[in-house]
Motif scaffolding. Structure first.
Motif, PDB file in Angstrom:
ATOM      1  N   UNK A 127       0.840  -1.197   0.000  1.00 34.10           N
ATOM      2  CA  UNK A 127       0.000   0.000   0.000  1.00 34.10           C
ATOM      3  C   UNK A 127       0.875   1.248   0.000  1.00 34.10           C
ATOM      4  N   UNK A 128       0.403   2.264  -0.663  1.00 32.20           N
ATOM      5  CA  UNK A 128       1.125   3.532  -0.722  1.00 32.20           C
ATOM      6  C   UNK A 128       1.471   3.988   0.700  1.00 32.20           C
ATOM      7  N   UNK A 129       2.774   4.065   1.048  1.00 39.42           N
ATOM      8  CA  UNK A 129       3.138   4.368   2.436  1.00 39.42           C
ATOM      9  C   UNK A 129       2.982   5.831   2.821  1.00 39.42           C
ATOM     10  N   UNK A 184      15.702   0.667   9.000  1.00 37.53           N
ATOM     11  CA  UNK A 184      15.237   0.416  10.368  1.00 37.53           C
ATOM     12  C   UNK A 184      14.514  -0.930  10.462  1.00 37.53           C
ATOM     13  N   UNK A 185      14.465  -1.486  11.659  1.00 40.07           N
ATOM     14  CA  UNK A 185      13.712  -2.720  11.877  1.00 40.07           C
ATOM     15  C   UNK A 185      12.232  -2.481  11.579  1.00 40.07           C
ATOM     16  N   UNK A 244      12.407  12.067   1.862  1.00 36.28           N
ATOM     17  CA  UNK A 244      11.932  13.197   2.656  1.00 36.28           C
ATOM     18  C   UNK A 244      10.537  12.960   3.251  1.00 36.28           C
ATOM     19  N   UNK A 245       9.928  11.791   2.980  1.00 38.03           N
ATOM     20  CA  UNK A 245       8.598  11.543   3.534  1.00 38.03           C
ATOM     21  C   UNK A 245       8.716  11.082   4.986  1.00 38.03           C
ATOM     22  N   UNK A 246       7.590  10.821   5.598  1.00 32.71           N
ATOM     23  CA  UNK A 246       7.584  10.516   7.036  1.00 32.71           C
ATOM     24  C   UNK A 246       8.285   9.202   7.364  1.00 32.71           C
ATOM     25  N   UNK A 264       9.561   1.433   3.486  1.00 27.38           N
ATOM     26  CA  UNK A 264       8.179   0.961   3.466  1.00 27.38           C
ATOM     27  C   UNK A 264       7.940   0.120   4.719  1.00 27.38           C
ATOM     28  N   UNK A 265       7.001   0.511   5.574  1.00 27.00           N
ATOM     29  CA  UNK A 265       6.697  -0.315   6.753  1.00 27.00           C
ATOM     30  C   UNK A 265       6.236  -1.704   6.330  1.00 27.00           C
ATOM     31  N   UNK A 266       6.698  -2.715   7.038  1.00 26.99           N
ATOM     32  CA  UNK A 266       6.355  -4.102   6.698  1.00 26.99           C
ATOM     33  C   UNK A 266       4.844  -4.323   6.733  1.00 26.99           C
ATOM     34  N   UNK A 267       4.149  -3.630   7.642  1.00 29.27           N
ATOM     35  CA  UNK A 267       2.698  -3.852   7.731  1.00 29.27           C
ATOM     36  C   UNK A 267       1.940  -3.236   6.562  1.00 29.27           C
ATOM     37  N   UNK A 268       2.645  -2.520   5.672  1.00 29.99           N
ATOM     38  CA  UNK A 268       2.008  -1.994   4.459  1.00 29.99           C
ATOM     39  C   UNK A 268       2.104  -2.992   3.299  1.00 29.99           C
ATOM     40  N   UNK A 269       2.867  -4.052   3.478  1.00 35.55           N
ATOM     41  CA  UNK A 269       3.075  -5.027   2.404  1.00 35.55           C
ATOM     42  C   UNK A 269       1.844  -5.920   2.285  1.00 35.55           C
ATOM     43  N   UNK A 270       1.264  -5.970   1.091  1.00 35.63           N
ATOM     44  CA  UNK A 270       0.095  -6.819   0.820  1.00 35.63           C
ATOM     45  C   UNK A 270       0.519  -8.271   0.658  1.00 35.63           C
TER      46      UNK A 270
END
Length: 309
Positions: A122-124, A210-211, A232-234, A239-245
């Motif tokens: 998903x778009x992070x 980061x982990x 420069x994004x948050x 990409x946070x792992x929980x955003x991976x489909x």
């Protein structure tokens, strides 16, 4: 017509009373109707009615369609979902218009993305800002609802995982791309592209992942707005792992493009980042050996002096 008592006893011994005669209905008719099944066949030995007539296919069709829809929704939610490739950022591995099947099951069991995998996420943080949104027709909306087509409302991207939590990713000059100091051999990079870009901002970088996050890049390096260009994004481009489909496992359409999407061999080398404890231990071993050698030499001199005395 009201109920007709047939063959009832009078309550005392003796011959049975004759059944009442109802106009238009004979005792044979009543007995026959009581002993016949729905299909007109006689029941045997008082075994009850015979087998019912099977439903027609057209009556069962709505039930079959309903079951198929439920199964499709379950598969879409928990197992596999189809996604369409909207851009050229993953050429030549994936072409615009390809349909890929994405494994959504393994993340449910705690599996996290690994280096070299092609993943949908998903778009992070508004990576797709400004991109046009398609207006699907009713058929496309229905197919996306059951998982046979991607939803136009879902903002998803597809890239290759280059680094996972703890990795240091580096790209200088035109390459090669390095993971924890080890160069990658990347035959999947688009022909004519270099692993790293010198002519644009973000093409040169050194980051530590980061982990709980991953660093992703497109195979068409000079035509992919990936982690490099969102530092420069948050999330710092990660990409946070929980955003991976899930992981894209196969190109399912068109048939001429059917192929699996394995992890390239270059990721089979030992790319793991050395843990701080392991580095400390590696540095301590030579020091301990040097100290023991000095002590052994010192003990030798004392022993010789003692003997001489």
């Amino acid at each position: 017509m009201g109920d007709v008592a047939v063959g009832a006893r009078s309550g005392h011994d003796g011959p049975e009373e004759q059944p009442e005669r109802v106009e238009g209905v004979t005792s044979d008719d009543v007995v026959a109707s009581g002993e016949s099944g729905d299909d007109g066949s006689r029941a045997r030995d008082g075994a009850g009615p015979g087998p019912k007539k099977q439903r027609s296919f057209w009556k069962e069709l709505p039930l079959l369609v309903g079951i198929a829809l439920v199964l499709a929704l379950l598969i879409k939610t928990f197992l596999v979902q189809a996604f369409s490739i909207p851009s050229d950022s993953m050429q030549n591995t994936l072409q615009q218009g390809d349909r890929v099947l994405v494994d959504k099951l393994t993340p449910w069991f705690g599996s996290e993305p690994e280096r070299g995998e092609v993943v949908v996420f998903n778009d992070p943080d508004d990576w797709l800002a400004g991109e046009p949104t398609a207006s699907p027709n009713a058929v496309q909306t229905f197919l996306s609802w059951i998982g046979l087509m991607p939803s136009s409302e879902e903002k998803d991207l597809i890239k290759r995982v280059v680094g996972v939590g703890g990795d240091t990713i580096e790209c200088q000059g035109t390459g090669p791309l390095k993971v924890n100091g080890k160069a990658l051999n990347e035959p999947y990079v688009y022909p004519g592209n270099t692993p790293c870009s010198q002519d644009d901002q973000g093409g040169q970088f050194k980051v530590k992942v980061p982990e709980g996050k991953i660093w992703v890049m497109g195979d068409h390096r000079q035509n992919s707005l990936d982690s490099r260009y969102h530092q420069s994004d948050e999330n710092g481009g990660f990409v946070p792992v929980d955003k991976v489909v899930g992981r894209a496992i196969v190109i399912a359409w068109p048939p001429t493009r059917w192929d699996t999407l394995p992890v390239p061999d270059t990721f089979d080398q030992n790319l793991g980042a050395a843990a701080p404890g392991a580095l400390g231990l590696a540095g301590a071993v030579p020091l301990v050996l040097w100290r023991r050698r000095r002590l052994t030499a010192g003990n030798g001199r004392v022993s010789e002096a003692g003997t001489a005395g």
